[in-house]
Design a protein around this motif. Sequence first.
Motif, PDB file in Angstrom:
ATOM      1  N   ARG A   1       0.854  -1.188   0.000  1.00  0.00           N
ATOM      2  CA  ARG A   1       0.000   0.000   0.000  1.00  0.00           C
ATOM      3  C   ARG A   1       0.886   1.233   0.000  1.00  0.00           C
ATOM      4  O   ARG A   1       1.796   1.358   0.813  1.00  0.00           O
ATOM      5  CB  ARG A   1      -0.904   0.013   1.220  1.00  0.00           C
ATOM      6  CG  ARG A   1      -2.043  -0.975   1.109  1.00  0.00           C
ATOM      7  CD  ARG A   1      -3.080  -0.715   2.164  1.00  0.00           C
ATOM      8  NE  ARG A   1      -3.632   0.626   2.085  1.00  0.00           N
ATOM      9  CZ  ARG A   1      -4.825   0.919   1.558  1.00  0.00           C
ATOM     10  NH1 ARG A   1      -5.551  -0.052   1.042  1.00  0.00           N
ATOM     11  NH2 ARG A   1      -5.286   2.146   1.569  1.00  0.00           N
ATOM     12  N   GLY A   2       0.626   2.128  -0.911  1.00  0.00           N
ATOM     13  CA  GLY A   2       1.397   3.361  -0.978  1.00  0.00           C
ATOM     14  C   GLY A   2       0.834   4.402  -0.034  1.00  0.00           C
ATOM     15  O   GLY A   2      -0.331   4.363   0.353  1.00  0.00           O
ATOM     16  N   SER A   3       1.670   5.324   0.320  1.00  0.00           N
ATOM     17  CA  SER A   3       1.209   6.411   1.185  1.00  0.00           C
ATOM     18  C   SER A   3       0.910   7.634   0.322  1.00  0.00           C
ATOM     19  O   SER A   3       1.398   7.777  -0.796  1.00  0.00           O
ATOM     20  CB  SER A   3       2.280   6.754   2.218  1.00  0.00           C
ATOM     21  OG  SER A   3       3.424   7.289   1.572  1.00  0.00           O
ATOM     22  N   LEU A   4       0.100   8.506   0.848  1.00  0.00           N
ATOM     23  CA  LEU A   4      -0.248   9.723   0.135  1.00  0.00           C
ATOM     24  C   LEU A   4       0.987  10.586  -0.084  1.00  0.00           C
ATOM     25  O   LEU A   4       1.156  11.183  -1.143  1.00  0.00           O
ATOM     26  CB  LEU A   4      -1.323  10.495   0.906  1.00  0.00           C
ATOM     27  CG  LEU A   4      -1.805  11.788   0.263  1.00  0.00           C
ATOM     28  CD1 LEU A   4      -2.430  11.511  -1.093  1.00  0.00           C
ATOM     29  CD2 LEU A   4      -2.779  12.495   1.167  1.00  0.00           C
ATOM     30  N   ALA A   5       1.863  10.637   0.891  1.00  0.00           N
ATOM     31  CA  ALA A   5       3.086  11.441   0.763  1.00  0.00           C
ATOM     32  C   ALA A   5       3.951  10.909  -0.379  1.00  0.00           C
ATOM     33  O   ALA A   5       4.521  11.686  -1.151  1.00  0.00           O
ATOM     34  CB  ALA A   5       3.859  11.428   2.073  1.00  0.00           C
ATOM     35  N   HIS A   6       4.044   9.595  -0.498  1.00  0.00           N
ATOM     36  CA  HIS A   6       4.839   9.003  -1.571  1.00  0.00           C
ATOM     37  C   HIS A   6       4.202   9.292  -2.930  1.00  0.00           C
ATOM     38  O   HIS A   6       4.896   9.605  -3.903  1.00  0.00           O
ATOM     39  CB  HIS A   6       4.975   7.494  -1.366  1.00  0.00           C
ATOM     40  CG  HIS A   6       5.791   6.838  -2.423  1.00  0.00           C
ATOM     41  ND1 HIS A   6       5.228   6.287  -3.556  1.00  0.00           N
ATOM     42  CD2 HIS A   6       7.126   6.653  -2.536  1.00  0.00           C
ATOM     43  CE1 HIS A   6       6.175   5.794  -4.326  1.00  0.00           C
ATOM     44  NE2 HIS A   6       7.340   5.999  -3.721  1.00  0.00           N
ATOM     45  N   ASP A   7       2.886   9.214  -2.993  1.00  0.00           N
ATOM     46  CA  ASP A   7       2.190   9.483  -4.250  1.00  0.00           C
ATOM     47  C   ASP A   7       2.350  10.945  -4.666  1.00  0.00           C
ATOM     48  O   ASP A   7       2.530  11.238  -5.845  1.00  0.00           O
ATOM     49  CB  ASP A   7       0.712   9.137  -4.131  1.00  0.00           C
ATOM     50  CG  ASP A   7       0.478   7.638  -3.980  1.00  0.00           C
ATOM     51  OD1 ASP A   7       1.403   6.858  -4.301  1.00  0.00           O
ATOM     52  OD2 ASP A   7      -0.627   7.259  -3.557  1.00  0.00           O
ATOM     53  N   LEU A   8       2.282  11.856  -3.726  1.00  0.00           N
ATOM     54  CA  LEU A   8       2.445  13.268  -4.042  1.00  0.00           C
ATOM     55  C   LEU A   8       3.891  13.630  -4.362  1.00  0.00           C
ATOM     56  O   LEU A   8       4.146  14.583  -5.091  1.00  0.00           O
ATOM     57  CB  LEU A   8       1.925  14.136  -2.897  1.00  0.00           C
ATOM     58  CG  LEU A   8       0.417  14.101  -2.683  1.00  0.00           C
ATOM     59  CD1 LEU A   8       0.041  14.925  -1.465  1.00  0.00           C
ATOM     60  CD2 LEU A   8      -0.321  14.590  -3.917  1.00  0.00           C
ATOM     61  N   ALA A   9       4.839  12.877  -3.832  1.00  0.00           N
ATOM     62  CA  ALA A   9       6.253  13.134  -4.119  1.00  0.00           C
ATOM     63  C   ALA A   9       6.567  12.877  -5.585  1.00  0.00           C
ATOM     64  O   ALA A   9       7.487  13.473  -6.143  1.00  0.00           O
ATOM     65  CB  ALA A   9       7.137  12.270  -3.222  1.00  0.00           C
ATOM     66  N   VAL A  10       5.798  12.011  -6.225  1.00  0.00           N
ATOM     67  CA  VAL A  10       6.012  11.714  -7.638  1.00  0.00           C
ATOM     68  C   VAL A  10       5.795  12.965  -8.485  1.00  0.00           C
ATOM     69  O   VAL A  10       6.457  13.177  -9.495  1.00  0.00           O
ATOM     70  CB  VAL A  10       5.075  10.567  -8.083  1.00  0.00           C
ATOM     71  CG1 VAL A  10       5.123  10.354  -9.575  1.00  0.00           C
ATOM     72  CG2 VAL A  10       5.441   9.294  -7.353  1.00  0.00           C
TER      73      VAL A  10
END
Length: 87
Positions: A15-24
């Motif tokens: 499961r990805g985190s929102l912070a990781h998704d936004l870092a993209v």
Amino acid sequence: MIAFLVPRDNATQERGSLAHDLAVVGRPQVLLGLTTTVLGWAGVFALFTYIAPILTRITGFSEAAVSPILLVSASGSWRVTDRRAAR
């Protein structure tokens, strides 16, 4: 039908985190793609904003004719672009 033909993926996904998704979004390649898309659509809307009044006021076309005229002109520009890309 397609679900039966596509092979099943048995790998477990984290499961990805929102912070990781936004870092993209901060990656230069992603920013370049987003900027290109936004500027391209802004250009299209600006063009339509200026072309529609010219077609109705100066050339005398009815407002009902504006959409088909823009559609035909857009399809013509796609053909030119496709021909240049094929070279």
